[in-house]
Design an enzyme around this catalytic site. Structure first.
Site, short mmCIF file in Angstrom:
data_model
loop_
_atom_site.label_atom_id
_atom_site.label_comp_id
_atom_site.label_asym_id
_atom_site.label_seq_id
_atom_site.Cartn_x
_atom_site.Cartn_y
_atom_site.Cartn_z
N GLU A 46 -3.12 1.05 -3.36
CA GLU A 46 -3.30 1.31 -1.94
C GLU A 46 -4.68 0.84 -1.44
O GLU A 46 -4.80 0.29 -0.36
CB GLU A 46 -3.13 2.82 -1.73
CG GLU A 46 -2.98 3.28 -0.31
CD GLU A 46 -1.63 2.98 0.29
OE1 GLU A 46 -0.80 2.34 -0.37
OE2 GLU A 46 -1.42 3.37 1.45
N ASP A 47 -5.70 1.05 -2.23
CA ASP A 47 -7.07 0.89 -1.72
C ASP A 47 -7.86 -0.29 -2.27
O ASP A 47 -8.96 -0.57 -1.81
CB ASP A 47 -7.89 2.15 -2.04
CG ASP A 47 -7.38 3.36 -1.28
OD1 ASP A 47 -6.62 3.15 -0.32
OD2 ASP A 47 -7.74 4.48 -1.65
#
Ligand code: MN
Length: 722
Positions: free
Chosen positions: A91-92
């Protein structure tokens, strides 16, 4: 993620401390190899999140580390811990699933991917009123139940560190936690996690109320202390006298449940606190019942309050004996009696079984309960299967046997049975949507209506004004609502279509006799209906369309002819053929033997099942049918004929590799839809290709045949006729 911001790094000293603590926890129940894998995942995450910070200012990696610690305290397996370390990487950071797969294997990569997907729906959906469906969807989506456990731990750490966020965001996350994650934890029997979610969520949503109840609780504790100790001692003494080894603990309701009780049961704080609750933990199931007998002789049990959740566990696996007794001065005393394993199960639920799995955990003995068998069965299956798929499937089946959960484009969640398709979805949105649907988009991709839906997908239905249900939908619509509506529509439509056809046939027959339905007027028609016992004209027209009555004879009788002139008038009837428009619906079909198309000379035959079937004049089948002259109807094509009509061709061409593809491409390039194509060898040099396609009329067909003939490998092109 929103918690990231760039700022000056703080000292990462406490990261090292946490890592050290984790290491100690891991050594207690994992092998050295497994511990090392967890550490490797940590260092990978540290690198990946390098330069990212939490809102608190700490390096970002402290978060995944804390999540892994939560799971380690539950003694979760090493793969869950690795996934926890890596859960925000996809996600990051720029790292994708394939990279994680390469480093840590499929299972861990799937877990991380699963957690990321859950995080995505969490952010994209605003389905606040549908919290329960969201929970089910989250569970149904997770191929591996450990995904949920990692997600719960992730949420738990975020809740613990909620204080640094803006109040509005704090409230939103708290609300979501109360509505979605606390119930998921409850469903999975993870009581400790649930209580922490509820208390933290309550505190963030209603700080004032939480503070007030917590103060009241502190005060009440002081007042109650003496009595609690006294009752506790009485119980302990009684058990000791009877020779039981047991641990007696006083229980207190948690903040949020006190608040809930005050709100829902409209009870005052003191009324709720007026119960004294204890838990007795023993070493065996047998002891549970003996201890129960023992304390029932100490205080008088209140009838109807005893519950045996050992013999009949709750759906989430919870087991215990519950009883309520009347103590001195009439104070109610609530008692729970359970074994240490049941206590573990009650606190950690599904997570507890990983604890049992590790060899150093408490051993399982003497339990023969449904809940234990459930967990045991799952464990054995997982070991046998060697992978988690079957295991997870059965957990899912136990939790939600037959449902899928999908989003509407507006973000509402619909529950459908497993095996449901877009047609079911359309009907569950609205009957009109179902009746007029033509196609669908699943996750924005155009998909056939027959595609099976899966939890988490977003489904959009495309409708068209003139569209109608298709009989083939019966093959893949599973919900009662869809099936009933399709059946109803088709039946209704069939009737409408046959009334319309019957009207045209009768009108034509009348005009052959120099009359017409309009011209005739109501009275003679009504007289005829009375005479023939038809309740209304529609029923008569339907019968004509279905071939149960002959149009010409009916017309003559209506006009008062005795029928003798019928034969003589057949010629006149022929002079007034019925026009075919191509839009008649169910009651007019085109024969599959001779494939009539506009421009061909045609005739109709009224079949009792299919209404009117259109044949080409020269069709051999029609010649046989001609004996039944009453059912034959002269036809012509309407000037405004619409639609496309199937036609069959036989093409003789040279045997050449790839020639069929060339042929198909050429036909498709003229925007003609091929319905069927097959080939057979004629001899070593030539093949026959049989082709069915949809054309507008004879002129259109001629131009297509010309294009086909222009291929030099094509020897001959014929339209098939019988
Ligand atoms: Mn996270």
């Amino acid at each position: 993620m929103q918690t990231i911001r760039s700022s000056k790094p703080l000292e990462a000293a406490n990261t090292l401390d946490s890592l050290e603590t984790l290491n100690t926890t891991l050594q207690a129940y994992l092998s050295a190899d497994q511990s090392n894998l967890v550490k490797r995942a940590y260092y990978f995450a540290e690198q990946a999140h390098h330069g990212q910070f939490r809102r608190s200012g700490e390096p970002y990696v402290t978060h995944p580390l804390a999540v892994a610690c939560i799971l380690a305290d539950m003694h979760m397996d090493h793969q869950s811990l690795m996934a926890a370390m890596l859960h925000d990487v996809i996600e990051d950071t720029g790292i994708d699933k394939t990279a994680i797969d390469g480093q840590f294997g499929h299972t861990v990569a799937d877990l991380v991917d699963g957690v990321s997907k859950l995080t995505q729906i969490e952010f994209s959906s605003h389905a606040e009123k549908q919290a329960e469906n969201f929970q089910k969807m989250a569970l149904a989506m997770a191929k591996d139940i450990r995904v949920i456990l990692v997600k719960l731990a992730d949420r738990l750490h975020n809740m613990r560190t909620l204080g640094v966020l803006q109040p509005e965001k704090r409230r939103r996350i708290a609300k979501e936690t109360l509505e979605m994650y606390a119930p998921i934890a409850l469903r999975l029997g993870m009581n400790n996690v649930r209580i922490e979610f509820e208390n933290l969520g309550f505190g963030a949503m209603h700080p004032m109320r939480a503070e007030r109840i917590s103060t009241a609780l502190r005060n009440a504790r002081g007042n109650r202390k003496e009595l609690v100790e006294k009752i506790g001692q009485q119980i302990e003494t009684c058990l000791l006298q009877e020779g039981h080894v047991a641990e007696v603990v006083g229980r207190e309701k948690h903040l949020y449940s006190i608040y809930q009780k005050m709100k829902s049961k409209r009870k005052s704080f003191s009324e709720i606190m007026d119960i004294y609750a204890f838990r007795i933990i023993v070493d065996s199931v047998d002891s549970c019942y003996r201890v129960l007998g023992c304390i029932h002789s100490l205080y008088k049990p209140i009838p109807g309050e005893f519950k045996d959740y050992i013999a009949i566990p709750k759906a989430n696996g919870y087991q215990s004996l519950h009883t309520v007794m009347m103590g001195m001065h009439g104070v109610p005393i609530e008692i729970q009696i359970r074994t240490r394993e049941m206590e573990e199960m009650a606190n950690n639920g599904i997570a507890a079984h990983w604890l049992y799995k590790s060899s150093d955990g408490p051993s399982i003995n003497g339990s023969h309960t449904r809940a234990r068998q459930w967990v045991q069965g799952l464990l054995e299956m997982q070991q046998r299967a060697g992978n988690s798929m079957e295991f997870i499937e059965s957990v899912k089946i136990d939790l939600f046997p037959d449902e899928v959960y999908v989003f509407t484009p507006k973000g509402n969640i619909l529950e459908l049975p497993r095996g449901a398709t877009a047609v079911d979805f359309a009907y569950s949105v609205h009957t009109d949507v179902g009746n007029s649907c033509v196609a669908c988009r699943i996750n924005r991709r155009l998909a056939p209506l027959s595609e099976l839906l899966q939890s988490g997908q977003t489904v959009e239905i495309l409708t068209a004004p003139g569209a109608r249900p298709n009989p083939s939908w019966f093959n893949y619509a599973v919900t009662a609502k869809a099936r009933t509506n399709i059946r109803h529509f088709l039946k209704h439509q069939r009737r409408e279509d046959s009334v319309a056809l019957g009207r045209r046939l009768l009108d034509k027959a009348l005009s052959a006799l120099d009359s017409g339905l309009e011209q005739l007027g109501k009275a003679p028609i009504q007289a005829y209906l009375d005479q023939t016992d038809y309740d209304n004209l529609d029923l008569l027209l339907e019968d004509i369309a279905l071939g149960n009555r002959v149009a010409l004879i009916t017309a003559q009788q209506m006009l008062g002819d005795d029928g003798e002139t019928a034969v003589g008038n057949k010629g006149a009837f022929k002079a007034h053929p019925v026009a075919i428009r191509g839009t008649e619906g169910f009651m007019v079909s085109y024969a599959k033997c001779c494939y009539p198309i506009p421009g061909d000379a045609v005739a109709g035959y009224i079949s009792s099942e299919r209404g009117m079937v259109v044949h080409r004049e020269g069709c051999n089948n029609l010649a046989e049918l001609r004996e039944n002259t009453d059912r034959l109807v002269p036809l012509r094509w309407d000037e405004q004929v619409e639609g496309e009509f199937s036609v069959a061709l036989r093409i003789e061409l040279e045997n050449r590799r790839g020639i069929i593809a060339v042929l198909a491409t050429r036909i498709n390039s003229m925007d003609v839809n091929i319905e069927k194509i097959s080939s057979e060898d004629k001899d070593y040099q030539y093949s026959y290709v049989h082709l069915e396609m949809a054309v507008k009329n004879r002129v259109h067909l001629a131009s297509i045949m010309k294009r086909i003939r222009s291929l030099k490998q094509v020897h001959r092109v014929n339209r098939i006729r019988h």
